[in-house]
Design a protein around this motif. Structure first.
Motif, PDB file in Angstrom:
ATOM      1  N   GLN A   1      44.458  38.467  53.715  1.00 39.49           N
ATOM      2  CA  GLN A   1      44.456  39.195  54.981  1.00 39.49           C
ATOM      3  C   GLN A   1      43.179  40.017  55.087  1.00 39.49           C
ATOM      4  OE1 GLN A   1      47.995  41.444  55.740  1.00 39.49           O
ATOM      5  NE2 GLN A   1      47.333  42.131  57.768  1.00 39.49           N
ATOM      6  N   VAL A   2      42.611  40.036  56.274  1.00 42.43           N
ATOM      7  CA  VAL A   2      41.368  40.782  56.492  1.00 42.43           C
ATOM      8  C   VAL A   2      41.683  42.073  57.241  1.00 42.43           C
ATOM      9  CG1 VAL A   2      39.943  38.708  56.491  1.00 42.43           C
ATOM     10  CG2 VAL A   2      40.864  39.548  58.649  1.00 42.43           C
ATOM     11  N   ASP A   3      40.809  43.034  57.071  1.00 35.80           N
ATOM     12  CA  ASP A   3      40.979  44.342  57.703  1.00 35.80           C
ATOM     13  C   ASP A   3      40.405  44.269  59.117  1.00 35.80           C
ATOM     14  OD1 ASP A   3      41.418  46.959  58.263  1.00 35.80           O
ATOM     15  OD2 ASP A   3      39.816  47.742  56.982  1.00 35.80           O
ATOM     16  N   TRP A   4      41.248  43.922  60.034  1.00 38.28           N
ATOM     17  CA  TRP A   4      40.816  43.750  61.426  1.00 38.28           C
ATOM     18  C   TRP A   4      41.920  44.258  62.345  1.00 38.28           C
ATOM     19  CZ3 TRP A   4      36.536  42.684  64.096  1.00 38.28           C
ATOM     20  CH2 TRP A   4      36.664  42.290  65.436  1.00 38.28           C
ATOM     21  N   TRP A   5      41.562  45.183  63.208  1.00 36.90           N
ATOM     22  CA  TRP A   5      42.552  45.777  64.106  1.00 36.90           C
ATOM     23  C   TRP A   5      42.495  45.108  65.471  1.00 36.90           C
ATOM     24  CZ3 TRP A   5      46.819  48.532  64.390  1.00 36.90           C
ATOM     25  CH2 TRP A   5      47.214  49.044  65.640  1.00 36.90           C
ATOM     26  N   GLU A   6      43.664  44.799  65.977  1.00 33.85           N
ATOM     27  CA  GLU A   6      43.789  44.269  67.333  1.00 33.85           C
ATOM     28  C   GLU A   6      44.964  44.982  67.984  1.00 33.85           C
ATOM     29  OE1 GLU A   6      44.142  39.940  69.627  1.00 33.85           O
ATOM     30  OE2 GLU A   6      43.496  40.054  67.523  1.00 33.85           O
ATOM     31  N   ASP A   7      44.758  45.479  69.192  1.00 32.72           N
ATOM     32  CA  ASP A   7      45.812  46.236  69.856  1.00 32.72           C
ATOM     33  C   ASP A   7      47.064  45.385  70.039  1.00 32.72           C
ATOM     34  OD1 ASP A   7      44.269  48.505  70.105  1.00 32.72           O
ATOM     35  OD2 ASP A   7      43.475  47.939  72.071  1.00 32.72           O
ATOM     36  N   PRO A   8      48.233  45.976  69.802  1.00 32.52           N
ATOM     37  CA  PRO A   8      49.478  45.242  70.037  1.00 32.52           C
ATOM     38  C   PRO A   8      49.688  45.029  71.535  1.00 32.52           C
ATOM     39  CG  PRO A   8      49.953  47.528  69.546  1.00 32.52           C
ATOM     40  CD  PRO A   8      48.473  47.345  69.335  1.00 32.52           C
ATOM     41  N   ARG A   9      50.649  44.174  71.833  1.00 31.80           N
ATOM     42  CA  ARG A   9      50.909  43.833  73.235  1.00 31.80           C
ATOM     43  C   ARG A   9      52.415  43.725  73.444  1.00 31.80           C
ATOM     44  NH1 ARG A   9      47.773  39.220  76.740  1.00 31.80           N
ATOM     45  NH2 ARG A   9      48.967  39.453  78.663  1.00 31.80           N
ATOM     46  N   GLU A  10      52.858  44.193  74.601  1.00 31.43           N
ATOM     47  CA  GLU A  10      54.277  44.075  74.922  1.00 31.43           C
ATOM     48  C   GLU A  10      54.560  42.659  75.405  1.00 31.43           C
ATOM     49  OE1 GLU A  10      57.591  45.847  78.001  1.00 31.43           O
ATOM     50  OE2 GLU A  10      56.027  47.221  77.248  1.00 31.43           O
ATOM     51  N   VAL A  11      55.500  41.999  74.748  1.00 30.87           N
ATOM     52  CA  VAL A  11      55.869  40.620  75.085  1.00 30.87           C
ATOM     53  C   VAL A  11      57.381  40.543  75.186  1.00 30.87           C
ATOM     54  CG1 VAL A  11      55.759  38.206  74.376  1.00 30.87           C
ATOM     55  CG2 VAL A  11      53.860  39.747  73.830  1.00 30.87           C
ATOM     56  N   ASP A  12      57.865  40.248  76.362  1.00 33.75           N
ATOM     57  CA  ASP A  12      59.306  40.103  76.602  1.00 33.75           C
ATOM     58  C   ASP A  12      60.073  41.340  76.118  1.00 33.75           C
ATOM     59  OD1 ASP A  12      58.799  37.515  77.584  1.00 33.75           O
ATOM     60  OD2 ASP A  12      58.958  36.663  75.568  1.00 33.75           O
ATOM     61  N   GLY A  13      59.491  42.518  76.383  1.00 35.95           N
ATOM     62  CA  GLY A  13      60.166  43.763  76.053  1.00 35.95           C
ATOM     63  C   GLY A  13      59.981  44.239  74.625  1.00 35.95           C
ATOM     64  N   LYS A  14      59.184  43.502  73.824  1.00 33.46           N
ATOM     65  CA  LYS A  14      58.959  43.892  72.432  1.00 33.46           C
ATOM     66  C   LYS A  14      57.464  44.090  72.208  1.00 33.46           C
ATOM     67  CE  LYS A  14      62.915  41.229  70.691  1.00 33.46           C
ATOM     68  NZ  LYS A  14      63.333  40.139  69.776  1.00 33.46           N
ATOM     69  N   LEU A  15      57.131  45.043  71.334  1.00 37.25           N
ATOM     70  CA  LEU A  15      55.735  45.293  71.012  1.00 37.25           C
ATOM     71  C   LEU A  15      55.333  44.370  69.854  1.00 37.25           C
ATOM     72  CD1 LEU A  15      53.458  47.139  72.009  1.00 37.25           C
ATOM     73  CD2 LEU A  15      54.013  48.702  70.124  1.00 37.25           C
ATOM     74  N   ILE A  16      54.385  43.483  70.120  1.00 40.51           N
ATOM     75  CA  ILE A  16      53.959  42.473  69.144  1.00 40.51           C
ATOM     76  C   ILE A  16      52.550  42.800  68.666  1.00 40.51           C
ATOM     77  CG2 ILE A  16      53.501  40.026  68.747  1.00 40.51           C
ATOM     78  CD1 ILE A  16      56.452  40.682  69.163  1.00 40.51           C
ATOM     79  N   GLY A  17      52.397  42.794  67.345  1.00 38.82           N
ATOM     80  CA  GLY A  17      51.087  43.048  66.756  1.00 38.82           C
ATOM     81  C   GLY A  17      50.487  41.782  66.164  1.00 38.82           C
ATOM     82  N   VAL A  18      49.270  41.919  65.641  1.00 38.04           N
ATOM     83  CA  VAL A  18      48.556  40.772  65.082  1.00 38.04           C
ATOM     84  C   VAL A  18      48.076  41.105  63.673  1.00 38.04           C
ATOM     85  CG1 VAL A  18      46.610  39.186  65.333  1.00 38.04           C
ATOM     86  CG2 VAL A  18      47.748  40.079  67.366  1.00 38.04           C
TER      87      VAL A  18
END
Length: 698
Positions: free
Chosen positions: A112-129
């Motif tokens: 896993q690499v140290d890279w931040w990406e903003d989460p996104r709301e998808v179908d009522g849930k907050l999804i991260g990467v």
């Protein structure tokens, strides 16, 4: 009140998300804007509703959310040595690990690499990467990525690692003969060329110091209710055409005199077809099938070998044989079958297999026979490369592949070509395209299985219209070829699978990259080690026909192709007269004659300049021989001579953009300059053939 149609801006945005072109440059280099209705219908064929402003905007939203709804992309494709990043979607803040499971069963953790990406709301849930980086030393192969975490179900994606570059050809310079196999005949033929003729042609090629024989696609053809003559519109690209079986092959063990007599009687009827001026595939198959059925039902073969083959080929062979038996049973192609048979996995289809076991097994057996004959030919020939097979660009809409591949095929569009200099109205090949989105979702398995099957017993493979791996001209159902647009594929994935399977099989790849090319297409083909195609009549240099010394090195050079009239006819401008009769000209007859004659004169002048002609006004035969010497001595590592040119045939075997009522495409037996049929056994006695092959030595 009718709902509002989508605005052009919204439509173009949606089309870009689904890789559908909204404009293109035509063959003159002029920009063309694709009509809204065409874009809407192509999107509809892909399952995207763009009929109204509201539905198009909703489709844009869905396209943006689609990757976030999946834990990973269904397929990841990379070249060996690359270190791409893989995005894994998980509930925001939850942990996840990623592992590569290789073909050999070993496991490799992915960092896993140290890279931040903003989460996104998808179908009522907050999804991260979570982002991971693949190691550059992963071996070529079809692997899997496995994502595991407390907040997600264990998820697998296909990981395809292909060799960075295919290098089967090496530094060899090879010579071949390009033949339309079905054109070949002799006194004991069954009315069509088959595996026996290919064996004989390869023997003759060896005598001429050639290294390979390029044949037309020998994919399994459509037989019921009417024969499809074009080898480029098969029923299946994965299986072979039993019409080409050599009935004198050692695979048949005939121990009963009554069986021998029956086969001899059928053969006598078939030899009468050798004098016809058209190849009648339906008549040939009617007789060959009778003979083959007799051999099958009397067990005149090695049953143990056949059984082993059937087990090795598994469900794919059963499915093909089922389709074949059903087409005979209904005397129709699958779109015209009763609805309960249109699903290959339906209970009705399963019951049919059980109640028609012998018929299904017969069609499995036919594939074993032709596969065995190809294997024997491949093992016993003395050519350096062997057979160069040809992969057609698509399949018949009523064929087995279309039936079996289901949602991987697009039903409401067909593949063709836009208008160009040779076809003012464009071309509709009546072939359903593969769905690029579904291919990715399926791990490119249909494409992998196809190329793996067609590479069996091949020393090289020509890919017809390889530009279709970059983009294809799609025509909505019910529209003309002028009412189409380009749909773009993922060439990295398509070529990656192709190169991986070719490396494994030791097969040279040749891409037919003629026509209008997408940007960087040839560069990408060269990077992957695929040979391009250079045709002398089409290859231009600075203000003159290109000197073959300046052709691409990794390329197949040819003087002509099956879509051109042979040189004996072309030099007499017979192709212009033919196209005029067929109403295919883009300018007046006089203008067309002038244009074509000017092109011929330019080649003559270039050959004088390059030292291959003493003067331009030589006779046709002298010019044709010199033309082959000119191209053969060029830079391209592969050079192929057309069998039609060796024979002196003057007739086009195919006129693109026409149908069988206009011209007998793919049905003409091989003839000489006078239009007389040529016996294959006499090929070596033709002065023109020997002169061309001597001039073509490398």
């Amino acid at each position: 009140m009718n709902p509002a149609a989508p605005s052009r801006q919204v439509l173009e945005h949606l089309a870009s998300l689904h890789h559908v072109g909204t404009s293109y440059d035509n063959w003159r280099g002029e920009p063309v804007t694709v009509a809204d209705e065409v874009i809407i219908r192509i999107l509809g064929a892909l399952g995207v509703d763009a009929s109204t402003q509201q539905s198009a905007e909703q489709a844009i939203t869905e396209a943006a959310l689609a990757p976030w709804r999946n834990v990973m992309a269904p397929t990841v494709v990379a070249r060996q040595g690359w270190t791409p990043w893989v995005r894994v979607h998980v509930p925001h803040g939850s942990a996840v690990s990623l592992t590569a499971r290789l073909e050999d069963g070993s496991l490799r953790p992915v960092r896993q690499v140290d890279w931040w990406e903003d989460p996104r709301e998808v179908d009522g849930k907050l999804i991260g990467v979570a982002t991971f980086e693949l190691d550059g030393d992963l071996p070529p192969g079809s692997h899997y990525l496995i994502a595991e975490g407390d907040a997600i179900a264990t998820t697998e994606s296909v990981l395809i690692i292909s060799p960075a570059r295919l290098n089967v050809l090496g530094d060899r310079r090879v010579l071949g003969i390009a033949a339309q196999l079905y054109q070949l005949r002799d006194d004991v033929s069954w009315g069509i060329g088959d595996m026996r003729h290919l064996d004989a042609l390869m023997g003759q090629a060896h005598q001429w110091n050639a290294d390979f024989v390029l044949v037309n696609p020998i994919h399994a053809g459509v037989r019921e209710p009417e024969f499809e003559d074009s080898p480029y519109r098969p029923a299946s690209r994965q299986f072979r055409d039993p019409l080409l079986i050599d009935l004198d092959g050692p695979e048949f063990i005939i121990t009963h005199e009554s069986v021998k007599a029956t086969i001899a009687d059928i053969h006598a009827k078939a030899t009468a077809l050798n004098t016809a001026d058209r190849i009648d595939r339906k008549a040939v198959w009617s007789l060959k099938r009778q003979a083959l059925w007799e051999l099958f039902v009397t067990d005149s073969f090695d049953q143990a070998q056949f059984s082993r083959y059937a087990i090795q080929q598994r469900q794919g062979l059963i499915d093909w044989a089922t389709w074949s038996a059903l087409t005979e049973h209904f005397d129709a192609l699958w779109p015209d079958w009763p609805s309960e048979y249109k699903d290959p996995r339906s209970s009705k289809v399963a019951r049919f297999r059980k109640t028609h076991t012998q018929e299904v097994r017969f069609h499995q057996w036919l594939q074993w026979v032709i596969d065995t004959q190809l294997d024997r030919l491949n093992q016993t020939n003395s050519l350096d490369v062997g057979v160069m097979h040809d992969l057609a660009v698509g399949v018949h809409p009523g064929g087995a592949d279309s039936w079996l591949l289901g949602e991987a095929m697009v039903r409401n569009a067909s593949v063709g070509a836009p208008p160009d200099h040779y076809n003012a109205l464009g071309q509709d090949w009546s072939q359903p395209p593969l769905n690029p989105v579904k291919l990715a979702e399926m791990g490119y398995t249909p494409w992998r299985d196809l190329v793996r099957g067609v590479m069996r017993h091949a020393g090289a493979l020509r890919i017809d219209h390889i530009l279709g791996m970059f983009r294809q001209w799609w025509i909505p159902a019910g529209c003309t070829p002028t009412e189409g647009t380009y749909v773009y594929f993922d060439p990295e994935a398509m070529l990656g699978v192709l190169v991986l399977e070719a490396e494994r099989a030791g097969v040279i790849l040749v891409g037919e990259d003629l026509g209008t090319l997408p940007a960087n297409a040839r560069q990408m083909l060269d990077e992957r080690g695929l040979a391009g195609t250079d045709i002398s009549w089409f290859t231009q240099g600075w203000g003159r026909p290109a000197n073959p010394q300046h052709y691409r090195q990794v390329a197949l050079a040819m003087v002509s192709t099956h879509d051109m009239m042979p040189n004996a006819g072309l030099l007499r401008l017979e192709h212009v007269e033919l196209r005029a009769r067929l109403n295919l000209l883009t300018q007046s007859l006089d203008e067309e004659r002038e244009t074509e004659q000017a092109a011929i004169d330019q080649v003559r002048a270039a050959m004088v300049e390059d030292g291959y002609l003493e003067h331009p006004d030589v006779d046709t035969t002298t010019f044709i021989v010199a033309l082959h010497r000119w191209v053969a001595q060029g830079a391209s590592q592969l050079f192929a001579v057309s069998l039609a040119d060796l024979a002196g045939d003057r007739r086009a075997i195919n006129v693109p953009g026409t149908n069988q009522t206009q011209y007998p495409n793919w049905r003409l037996p091989l003839c000489n300059d006078a239009g007389q049929p040529i016996d294959l056994t006499n090929l070596a006695d033709l002065p023109l053939a020997n002169a061309i092959m001597e001039a073509s030595q490398r």
